[in-house]
Design a protein around this motif. Structure first.
Motif, PDB file in Angstrom:
ATOM      1  N   HIS A  54      27.979  50.028  46.386  1.00 31.13           N
ATOM      2  CA  HIS A  54      27.349  50.389  45.128  1.00 31.13           C
ATOM      3  C   HIS A  54      27.906  49.500  44.014  1.00 31.13           C
ATOM      4  N   LEU A  55      27.198  49.425  42.926  1.00 30.76           N
ATOM      5  CA  LEU A  55      27.619  48.612  41.796  1.00 30.76           C
ATOM      6  C   LEU A  55      28.994  49.030  41.279  1.00 30.76           C
ATOM      7  N   LEU A  56      29.228  50.313  41.165  1.00 29.01           N
ATOM      8  CA  LEU A  56      30.532  50.788  40.684  1.00 29.01           C
ATOM      9  C   LEU A  56      31.656  50.385  41.637  1.00 29.01           C
ATOM     10  N   THR A  57      31.372  50.363  42.925  1.00 31.23           N
ATOM     11  CA  THR A  57      32.368  49.931  43.900  1.00 31.23           C
ATOM     12  C   THR A  57      32.673  48.449  43.704  1.00 31.23           C
ATOM     13  N   LEU A  58      31.643  47.650  43.489  1.00 30.91           N
ATOM     14  CA  LEU A  58      31.869  46.219  43.229  1.00 30.91           C
ATOM     15  C   LEU A  58      32.692  46.016  41.963  1.00 30.91           C
ATOM     16  N   LEU A  59      32.432  46.807  40.951  1.00 34.68           N
ATOM     17  CA  LEU A  59      33.208  46.689  39.716  1.00 34.68           C
ATOM     18  C   LEU A  59      34.685  47.019  39.948  1.00 34.68           C
ATOM     19  N   ASN A  62      36.132  44.064  41.732  1.00 35.72           N
ATOM     20  CA  ASN A  62      36.310  42.977  40.758  1.00 35.72           C
ATOM     21  C   ASN A  62      37.601  43.161  39.976  1.00 35.72           C
ATOM     22  N   MET A  69      31.239  39.402  38.648  1.00 25.01           N
ATOM     23  CA  MET A  69      29.991  39.529  39.405  1.00 25.01           C
ATOM     24  C   MET A  69      29.411  38.172  39.792  1.00 25.01           C
ATOM     25  N   TRP A  72      30.485  36.888  43.256  1.00 18.85           N
ATOM     26  CA  TRP A  72      29.850  37.463  44.443  1.00 18.85           C
ATOM     27  C   TRP A  72      28.526  36.781  44.768  1.00 18.85           C
TER      28      TRP A  72
END
Length: 126
Positions: A54-59, A62, A69, A72
């Motif tokens: 999920h986006l929050l996981t990627l954040l 990071n 971002m 990636w």
């Protein structure tokens, strides 16, 4: 983009980059998952390309590894899984991580040294 990307392509790209981050950190899979406050099984599915994070996981990833971002997705125009591209990004990330540890005034001095060095490089090195 030069081709149509599938979910499988994105899973492969993100899993390879996540693997590089974890390997460069020297952490075990368990330690990396724990530091990201996620279950090992969930982290493993991202690592092996079975799921997209999920986006929050990627954040969170990071923030932990000091990437953004753009990192990636910067190689979307390259073939997914190209190890040369991924190694170059990993090398650049390592340089940036080390540079962030240097005091700001020394960062400026290093930048000036690099600029001077590049001006004096023979054409064959550029």
């Amino acid at each position: 983009m030069s081709k149509e990307f599938t979910s499988a392509d994105l899973k492969l790209l993100l899993s390879e980059k996540l693997s590089l981050l974890r390997q460069n950190s020297g952490e075990t899979i368990e330690a990396a998952a724990d530091s990201l406050d996620m279950a090992v099984s969930e982290y493993f599915r991202f690592l092996k390309g079975h799921r997209l994070p999920h986006l929050l996981t990627l954040l969170r990833i990071n923030q932990k590894y000091g990437v953004n971002m753009d990192w990636w997705f910067s190689s979307l125009n390259e073939l997914p899984g190209n190890p040369t591209v991924l190694k170059q990004h990993s090398f650049e990330r390592q340089i940036l991580c080390e540079l962030k540890k240097v005091p700001p005034d020394l960062q400026k001095a290093l930048l000036n040294m690099l600029k001077a060095f590049n001006k004096n490089l023979p054409t064959k090195w550029v």
